[in-house]
Scaffold this active site. Structure first.
Site, PDB file in Angstrom:
ATOM      1  CG  HIS A   1     -29.949  12.933 -16.182  1.00 14.14           C
ATOM      2  ND1 HIS A   1     -31.114  13.611 -16.516  1.00 14.14           N
ATOM      3  CD2 HIS A   1     -29.143  12.999 -17.275  1.00 14.14           C
ATOM      4  CE1 HIS A   1     -31.010  14.047 -17.762  1.00 14.14           C
ATOM      5  NE2 HIS A   1     -29.827  13.700 -18.246  1.00 14.14           N
TER       6      HIS A   1
ATOM      7  NE  ARG B   1     -27.673  12.477 -25.960  1.00 11.85           N
ATOM      8  CZ  ARG B   1     -26.648  12.648 -26.780  1.00 11.85           C
ATOM      9  NH1 ARG B   1     -26.735  12.329 -28.035  1.00 11.85           N
ATOM     10  NH2 ARG B   1     -25.506  13.129 -26.335  1.00 11.85           N
ATOM     11  CB  THR B   2     -30.859  16.672 -21.391  1.00 17.79           C
ATOM     12  OG1 THR B   2     -30.250  15.391 -21.289  1.00 17.79           O
ATOM     13  CG2 THR B   2     -31.850  16.853 -20.258  1.00 17.79           C
TER      14      THR B   2
ATOM     15  CE  LYS C   1     -22.436  40.440 -14.294  1.00 24.40           C
ATOM     16  NZ  LYS C   1     -23.659  41.237 -14.501  1.00 24.40           N
TER      17      LYS C   1
HETATM   18  C1  NCD Z   1     -25.842  11.941 -19.749  1.00 26.00           C
HETATM   19  C2  NCD Z   1     -25.625  13.038 -18.726  1.00 26.00           C
HETATM   20  O1  NCD Z   1     -25.532  14.215 -19.051  1.00 26.00           O
HETATM   21  O2  NCD Z   1     -25.569  12.676 -17.540  1.00 26.00           O
HETATM   22  N1  NCD Z   1     -26.312  12.398 -20.963  1.00 26.00           N
HETATM   23  C3  NCD Z   1     -27.650  12.622 -21.143  1.00 26.00           C
HETATM   24  O3  NCD Z   1     -28.237  13.458 -20.516  1.00 26.00           O
HETATM   25  N2  NCD Z   1     -28.282  11.839 -22.002  1.00 26.00           N
HETATM   26  C4  NCD Z   1     -24.739  10.970 -19.834  1.00 26.00           C
HETATM   27  C5  NCD Z   1     -23.326  11.451 -20.034  1.00 26.00           C
HETATM   28  O4  NCD Z   1     -23.038  12.629 -20.153  1.00 26.00           O
HETATM   29  O5  NCD Z   1     -22.456  10.575 -20.065  1.00 26.00           O
END
Ligand code: NCD
Length: 472
Positions: free
Chosen positions: A133, A55-56, A84
């Site tokens: 995040h 998704r991200t 490296k």
């Molecule tokens: C999350 C992450 O990568 O922290 N996913 C996301 O970006 N939507 C949650 C997860 O990986 O559990």
């Protein structure tokens, strides 16, 4: 303050008014998706993903394409010179010369901060280890606001891996900023780290009430709340109601249940068995009590076993909407940080949180951050990265790493000025001694362990055996 050329590393980088401005622009862009193609024309976004992502990464890239910009990307960690032994600082300088904005996901906590320090262009943290995040949090808040119009006074339950979930950590601070209450429902052994709780209380106000005195069987049946954060703006401040009754709190309804998977990839070898002691699966049966009738069921995704598929068609299920809203949110954010659009920050909005100006610990180089996932302790980074800490508390002495934000309590201290014996006769004392508490921040030298103090030529002083927290 204008958004142009700023980075987004933690959710604290944006004030409430600025978050509202991102939402307002996201609303506008969502209405006219196909008319945004000139907004970032000619701009380049570097998308650097050193951890898996669906998704991200795809939503950032799709957002940039919708804005008419271009994308260069790394989606396979093994394809860069990091393998490296290249440092993040060198990579950041190079990528900053190739692109106008950088989006980075990395397993080291604090990695996005280092990249932001060296890239010379705006950097967006798309997840740094178990730290934060912030753009997922923007999607989460946006969804709650869309469904409930406000965040103030809501009751949001956080469920699952509250220890390593970076989406959880950003969301906790954001909910507190906007005056929401939080119910913590961790998987056993995966409770919110103490340094996150301490920051929450000292910097955002409010209080955390735990249920630690309650027997497991008596705990709210299948809904295992182990603590509640009550916002200072709440009508029932804990100061007035000292023993908040969690059963009563639950019965009055939960506005959102934010479910997360176990972040097994971050478990230490001792934590391997934790995955077996899971919370119940969130399904229709669990949510059949009255207080969940209108609960928004949220998840940052990916889901594994913690959330039943039967909720996908339930009107309470929000997780696909959360993911879809990532496009307008990230379009708005990219165009603001690139200066392609101006944000309309409400005039009467409060500015950024009044974060406390803590004294800096000025002798960083001898002390290392005890978090093994911190960027500042990685072999490729220690050659140039000076460890940096803030002194966030004196009793007990607590330092916070500026990169990963872990708080820790060094056990021993010395003074760069006051010596016990003759000059050069360097002594260390217990950090809990009254001697230690009298030291000014500029003179404080801290050691995590006695061995660390000895290895740097210090000998035990008169107060070295004083137990922490007990004044001499
Ligand atoms: C999350 C992450 O990568 O922290 N996913 C996301 O970006 N939507 C949650 C997860 O990986 O559990």
């Amino acid at each position: 303050m204008s958004f142009k050329n700023r980075s987004l590393v933690t959710i604290d980088d944006l004030s409430n008014g600025e978050i509202e401005a991102v939402f307002a622009l996201a609303d506008e862009m969502a209405e006219s998706m196909d008319r945004q193609i000139d907004v970032c024309h000619g701009k380049i976004m570097a998308s650097l993903f050193f951890e898996p992502s669906t998704r991200t990464r795809l939503s950032f890239e799709a957002a940039m394409h919708r804005l008419g910009g271009n994308v260069i990307s790394v989606s396979d960690a093994t394809s860069t010179s990091q393998t490296k032994g290249e440092s993040l600082a060198d990579m950041a300088r190079i990528v900053g010369a190739y692109a106008d904005i950088v989006v980075i996901r990395h397993p080291w906590e604090g990695a996005a901060q280092v990249v932001a320090n060296y890239a010379g262009v705006p950097v967006i943290n798309a997840g740094d280890g178990g730290h934060q995040h912030p753009t997922q949090t923007l999607c989460d808040l946006y969804t709650i606001k869309k469904e409930r119009q406000t965040l103030e006074g809501l009751k949001i339950a956080l469920w699952g891996d509250l220890k390593y979930g970076r989406t959880i950590h950003s969301l906790i601070f954001a909910l507190a900023k906007f005056g929401a209450n939080i119910l913590f429902c961790p998987s056993p052994g995966l409770e919110v780290p103490q340094h996150v709780i301490k920051k929450l209380i000292t910097e955002y106000g409010g209080e955390v009430e735990t249920t630690s005195g309650i027997e497991d069987e008596e705990r709210l049946g299948p809904f295992p709340v182990d603590a509640m954060y009550v916002t200072p703006s709440s009508s029932h401040q804990l100061a007035m109601v000292p023993d908040i009754d969690l059963e009563v709190e639950l019965n009055t309804g939960v506005d959102a249940l934010y479910v997360t998977r176990s972040q097994k990839e971050r478990f230490t070898s001792d934590e391997g068995q934790l995955a077996k002691k899971q919370l119940p699966v969130v399904d229709k049966k669990l949510l059949e009590r009255d207080q969940f009738k209108r609960t928004l069921v949220m998840h940052p995704l990916p889901r594994v076993d913690e959330l039943a598929y039967e909720l996908d068609d339930d009107p309470r299920g929000m997780y696909f909407k959360q993911a879809a809203r990532g496009i307008p949110i990230r379009m708005a954010l990219l165009s603001l940080l690139l200066g392609s659009r101006e944000g309309r920050v409400p005039n009467d909005s409060d500015s950024a949180m009044p974060l406390i100006a803590y004294p800096e610990y000025s002798r960083g180089s001898a002390l290392t951050c005890p978090n093994p996932s911190c960027v500042s302790v990685q072999a490729s980074e220690i050659k140039y990265l000076e460890p940096e800490f803030k002194i966030v508390n004196r009793d007990p002495l607590t330092l916070r790493c500026v990169y990963c934000e872990h708080g820790f309590e060094p056990e021993y201290v010395a003074s760069s000025e006051r010596q016990e014996g003759s000059p050069g006769d360097n002594r260390y004392q217990s950090a809990g001694s009254r001697w230690a508490r009298k030291l000014s921040p500029e003179n404080l030298i801290a050691f995590n362990t006695e061995a660390e103090a000895r290895s740097q030529g210090y000998k035990p002083g008169r107060y070295a055996k004083a137990p922490n927290n007990k004044g001499l």
